[in-house]
Design a protein around this motif. Structure first.
Motif, short mmCIF file in Angstrom:
data_model
loop_
_atom_site.label_atom_id
_atom_site.label_comp_id
_atom_site.label_asym_id
_atom_site.label_seq_id
_atom_site.Cartn_x
_atom_site.Cartn_y
_atom_site.Cartn_z
N TYR A 70 0.91 -1.12 0.07
CA TYR A 70 0.14 0.07 0.04
C TYR A 70 0.90 1.36 -0.07
CZ TYR A 70 -4.11 -2.57 0.54
OH TYR A 70 -5.26 -3.84 0.46
N ASP A 71 1.97 1.34 -0.68
CA ASP A 71 2.97 2.18 -0.72
C ASP A 71 2.38 3.50 -1.48
OD1 ASP A 71 5.59 0.90 -0.24
OD2 ASP A 71 4.55 -0.31 -1.59
N VAL A 72 2.73 4.69 -1.11
CA VAL A 72 2.45 5.92 -1.52
C VAL A 72 3.49 6.35 -2.58
CG1 VAL A 72 1.16 6.79 0.48
CG2 VAL A 72 3.71 7.41 0.21
N MET A 73 3.15 7.58 -3.33
CA MET A 73 4.22 7.93 -4.64
C MET A 73 5.39 8.12 -3.87
SD MET A 73 2.21 10.68 -6.86
CE MET A 73 0.77 10.30 -7.77
N PRO A 74 6.67 7.24 -4.27
CA PRO A 74 7.97 7.50 -3.77
C PRO A 74 8.33 8.94 -3.83
CG PRO A 74 7.78 6.36 -5.74
CD PRO A 74 6.38 6.44 -5.60
N ALA B 281 0.76 1.45 -6.67
CA ALA B 281 0.75 0.21 -8.20
C ALA B 281 -0.46 -0.08 -8.73
CB ALA B 281 1.64 -0.91 -7.71
N ALA B 282 -1.52 -0.19 -7.85
CA ALA B 282 -2.77 -0.69 -8.29
C ALA B 282 -3.53 0.66 -8.99
CB ALA B 282 -3.70 -1.37 -7.20
N MET B 283 -3.22 1.81 -8.59
CA MET B 283 -3.76 2.82 -9.08
C MET B 283 -3.29 3.25 -10.33
SD MET B 283 -6.44 4.09 -7.30
CE MET B 283 -6.67 2.18 -7.30
#
Length: 396
Positions: free
Chosen positions: A230-234, A276-278
């Motif tokens: 569930y990462d956000v934008m790096p 990644a899913a978005m």
């Protein structure tokens, strides 16, 4: 001396000349003093309103709102902000416009901007598309002004894009500032921005990204927590790290809600979709693959369901500092036992913080109004002093 005059005198000490005729895309585009100016003007406008003073800096003009996603608080906050300053609001409903018949963004931008002073846009649904739409729209507006089509250049207020939600996060921040008695008391305070379970999918990343991109500028210890994937934008995380290093605060990412909540002064449990899913959903959207989008939705709902223990429960709140951390949410929250069987927050926790949550939301109209005023008024110090000296609003 009134509070407004005191705030105007503080505003006079800030270097804010670049705000005039500027747009508001992301908080990290603005300097520390420019953010200070927004908070200062928001507080002044609120003080004037509470003392029944007129805050009209316009006697005519339009505020154009374009919501490409659903909204309650931000929609009415934008309308309230425009009305507070004397502007009439017109909402662009794309389904009732010629956009449905192929009208281009460039054409729409110019046709709706006659006599407009500000344009508020929400476009948060698709990664890589929201900010791009806002930028495309405003580039067309600026061309229209340059070419003499528009008699003035409207300013943009980002009402949420795929990257940041500046009006929300600045309202959150102003709420925090008042709750803790001033910016000077925030250094070293721990805020936990954590993912939380939701029975729906596709919630934007812009709130958690906006929070870590803004709160790290105040010397706070900012912790981001989410399940694996569930990462956000790096690039936003990099901004948070640089901010923390510059202000003497800290930024770190942890793997559990428990660790994030431990001794936290502020908690912000909020669901969002995996980055990644978005990105995948955007590609499916661009290809017009509705079946693919539906399949992705089911996949993500199943993925969310694996993490139902990520919820702001009474037991989780006991881990915070003295068991009484300030609970934040942009609303609406998925409330366990009230709006859904299982969700982001227990009903008992949410109910206990109901008044502070509504107060948190109440700062947004003033933040938006301050963003508009700082862009449209060349001498905001004199403007605030004139409003303070002027007459009261007329009720009858």
């Amino acid at each position: 001396m009134s509070k407004t005059i005191e705030l105007a005198q503080h505003l006079e000490t800030l270097h804010i000349n670049n705000m005039y005729k500027s747009d508001f895309y992301w908080t990290w585009d603005k300097t520390d003093e420019e953010l200070d100016a927004i908070f200062t003007v928001a507080d002044a406008l609120r003080d004037l309103r509470e003392r029944n003073k007129s805050t009209r800096i316009f006697d005519s003009g339009l505020g154009i709102s374009i919501f490409r996603d659903n909204s309650t608080r931000t929609r009415f906050s934008f309308a309230s902000a425009c009305n507070l300053l004397g502007l009439t609001v017109q909402d662009l409903d794309e389904k009732k416009s010629q956009i449905a018949h192929g009208e281009t963004v460039r054409e729409t931008a110019n046709m709706v901007s006659f006599m407009a002073d500000v344009i508020g846009i929400r476009d948060d649904m698709f990664i890589g598309e929201g900010h791009k739409y806002q930028k495309t729209f405003m580039d067309a507006v600026k061309e229209g002004y340059r070419d003499g089509i528009l008699e003035q250049q409207p300013t943009l207020v980002n009402l949420q894009c795929d990257v940041d939600h500046p009006t929300q996060c600045m309202a959150d921040m102003l709420h925090i500032i008042h709750q803790f008695g001033g910016v000077e008391n925030l250094k070293g305070k721990k805020i936990a921005m954590t993912w939380a379970y939701s029975p729906s999918y596709g919630k934007p990343l812009s709130v958690p990204q906006g929070v870590i991109g803004l709160m790290t500028r105040f010397g706070m210890d900012v912790v981001l927590a989410h399940p694996e994937g569930y990462d956000v934008m790096p690039e936003v995380e990099e901004i948070a790290k640089k901010n923390a290093a510059a202000t003497g605060g800290s930024y770190k990412k942890v793997a559990t809600m428990e660790e994030a909540f431990q001794d936290a002064d502020i908690v912000y449990p909020k669901s969002w979709a995996p980055f990644a899913a978005m990105e995948e959903r955007t590609k499916l959207y661009q290809a017009g693959d509705k079946d693919g989008i539906d399949a992705l939705e089911q996949k993500l709902l199943a993925q969310n369901a694996q993490h139902k223990d990520w919820t702001c429960s009474e037991e989780m709140m006991k881990k915070t500092r003295n068991g009484s951390a300030l609970y934040l949410h942009c609303l609406p929250a998925d409330i366990t036992g009230l709006s859904c069987p299982e969700g982001e927050v227990d009903n008992s926790v949410f109910d206990r913080y109901l008044v502070p949550l509504y107060k948190e939301a109440s700062y947004k109209p003033y933040v938006i109004a301050a963003m508009i005023m700082m862009s449209k008024v060349k001498d905001p110090v004199s403007a605030l002093m004139a409003l303070d000296a002027a007459g009261k609003r007329k009720f009858f």
